[in-house]
Design a protein around this motif. Structure first.
Motif, PDB file in Angstrom:
ATOM      1  N   UNK A   1      -6.656  -1.218 -37.225  1.00  0.00           N
ATOM      2  CA  UNK A   1      -6.619  -0.169 -36.208  1.00  0.00           C
ATOM      3  C   UNK A   1      -6.030   1.129 -36.759  1.00  0.00           C
ATOM      4  N   UNK A   2      -5.523   1.098 -37.986  1.00  0.00           N
ATOM      5  CA  UNK A   2      -5.027   2.337 -38.594  1.00  0.00           C
ATOM      6  C   UNK A   2      -6.186   3.277 -38.904  1.00  0.00           C
ATOM      7  N   UNK A   3      -7.359   2.735 -39.257  1.00  0.00           N
ATOM      8  CA  UNK A   3      -8.453   3.656 -39.580  1.00  0.00           C
ATOM      9  C   UNK A   3      -9.776   3.379 -38.876  1.00  0.00           C
ATOM     10  N   UNK A   4      -9.741   2.537 -37.856  1.00  0.00           N
ATOM     11  CA  UNK A   4     -10.917   2.407 -37.007  1.00  0.00           C
ATOM     12  C   UNK A   4     -10.439   2.174 -35.577  1.00  0.00           C
ATOM     13  N   UNK A   5     -11.275   2.509 -34.620  1.00  0.00           N
ATOM     14  CA  UNK A   5     -10.917   2.240 -33.227  1.00  0.00           C
ATOM     15  C   UNK A   5     -11.207   0.771 -32.965  1.00  0.00           C
ATOM     16  N   UNK A   6     -10.213   0.041 -32.507  1.00  0.00           N
ATOM     17  CA  UNK A   6     -10.413  -1.383 -32.260  1.00  0.00           C
ATOM     18  C   UNK A   6     -10.213  -1.668 -30.772  1.00  0.00           C
ATOM     19  N   UNK A   7     -11.210  -2.308 -30.174  1.00  0.00           N
ATOM     20  CA  UNK A   7     -11.116  -2.751 -28.787  1.00  0.00           C
ATOM     21  C   UNK A   7     -11.153  -4.280 -28.807  1.00  0.00           C
ATOM     22  N   UNK A   8     -10.159  -4.906 -28.240  1.00  0.00           N
ATOM     23  CA  UNK A   8     -10.150  -6.371 -28.209  1.00  0.00           C
ATOM     24  C   UNK A   8     -10.147  -6.867 -26.769  1.00  0.00           C
ATOM     25  N   UNK A   9     -10.785  -7.994 -26.566  1.00  0.00           N
ATOM     26  CA  UNK A   9     -10.746  -8.681 -25.277  1.00  0.00           C
ATOM     27  C   UNK A   9      -9.779  -9.840 -25.393  1.00  0.00           C
ATOM     28  N   UNK A  10      -8.897  -9.957 -24.415  1.00  0.00           N
ATOM     29  CA  UNK A  10      -7.958 -11.078 -24.424  1.00  0.00           C
ATOM     30  C   UNK A  10      -7.790 -11.583 -22.998  1.00  0.00           C
ATOM     31  N   UNK A  11      -7.485 -12.862 -22.864  1.00  0.00           N
ATOM     32  CA  UNK A  11      -7.258 -13.400 -21.521  1.00  0.00           C
ATOM     33  C   UNK A  11      -5.843 -13.157 -21.042  1.00  0.00           C
ATOM     34  N   UNK A  12      -4.896 -13.199 -21.984  1.00  0.00           N
ATOM     35  CA  UNK A  12      -3.494 -13.122 -21.591  1.00  0.00           C
ATOM     36  C   UNK A  12      -2.785 -11.946 -22.245  1.00  0.00           C
ATOM     37  N   UNK A  13      -1.885 -11.354 -21.493  1.00  0.00           N
ATOM     38  CA  UNK A  13      -1.076 -10.235 -21.957  1.00  0.00           C
ATOM     39  C   UNK A  13      -0.256 -10.637 -23.192  1.00  0.00           C
TER      40      UNK A  13
END
Ligand code: ADP
Ligand code: ADP
Length: 230
Positions: free
Chosen positions: A188-200
């Motif tokens: 995530x330092x040099x690309x936009x990262x979107x993650x899906x997660x079930x739990x906080x």
């Protein structure tokens, strides 16, 4: 890295009675890790489907890199992003075949780099012939976690400007899960990262968390902010 911005996005799958997105608003800054959290059916995967333009949204505005998603030539958009799904398919060929599938022109150095970044070295070390071992071949069974790491290495070789990860640490043991989370934070330092997660609790280190429920954004903030207001 590309910024992603959803503003009042409404979207319904053709055959369903109620929309999957009832006005979704959030931004994922360029570079950085943004997590989409929420129960099944909240609309998280739909965010990814709209970003890949498998579907067009019905109302609202969706921009990628400041440009309306409809103004992106489709091939250019899909070349800029990489999606790693939860049960990523792995070819019944060699590990190298699997990596070259994503980037046919990759050099040996790039292959090795992608492998190292996803800590595949330990996987490779356990297979008899290093990179050229028959991965997924009859008799060689890969665990879900090994498949997830191969799929991530494959995605990284494409040098995405936007990386979409759907529950990619779900099938790993605790040690490998923590390692992969570290890799994701580094990415995530040099690309936009979107993650899906079930739990906080699995996205403590995300720069921002978007909590979705029933097609809406319920809350957003850092992990600490969200835990405080819970
Ligand atoms: P940024 O601050 O970079 O614009 P945000 O994710 O905070 O990114 O905001 C994205 C969009 O959501 C903006 O249009 C902003 O106005 C809107 N927004 C931010 N916070 C809220 C909120 N608590 N409720 C409703 N809309 C919000
Ligand atoms: P999540 O990823 O948070 O579990 P989804 O985005 O997959 O949620 O789903 C949001 C809503 O859209 C759910 O009601 C789901 O049943 C519906 N949905 C998802 N994919 C499809 C599809 N291909 N066709 C019809 N409805 C769908």
């Amino acid at each position: 890295p590309l910024e992603v911005r959803f503003t009042d996005v409404v979207f319904g799958y053709g055959d369903s009675r109620s929309p999957a997105h009832h006005g979704v608003t959030f931004a994922a800054p360029p570079g950085g890790l943004t997590a989409l959290v929420g129960p099944s059916g909240a609309g998280k995967t739909t965010v990814f489907a709209l970003l890949e333009r498998f579907y067009d949204h019905n109302a609202g505005t969706l921009t990628v890199g400041g440009r309306d998603i409809r103004d992106w030539p489709l091939a250019e958009l899909r070349a800029a992003l990489a999606y790693v799904e939860q049960d990523a398919p792995v070819l019944a060929g060699t590990l190298r075949d699997n990596l070259l599938l994503a980037a046919p022109a990759a050099t040996p150095g790039e292959l090795a780099h992608a492998v190292t970044r996803t800590r595949l070295d330990d996987l490779v070390a356990r297979l008899p012939e290093g990179l050229d071992t028959q991965v997924g071949h009859r008799g060689v069974t890969l665990s879900g976690g090994e498949r997830q790491r191969i799929a991530l290495a494959r995605a990284l070789l494409r040098r995405p400007r936007l990386l979409l990860l759907d529950e990619v640490t779900s099938q790993l043991d605790a040690v490998n899960e923590e390692r992969l989370r570290e890799v994701i934070v580094e990415l995530a330092a040099d690309t936009t990262v979107l993650v899906i997660a079930h739990r906080l609790s699995t996205v403590v280190r995300a720069d921002r968390i978007v909590v979705m429920e029933a097609g809406r954004v319920r809350a957003r903030g850092t992990h600490d902010e969200l835990v405080r207001t819970d």
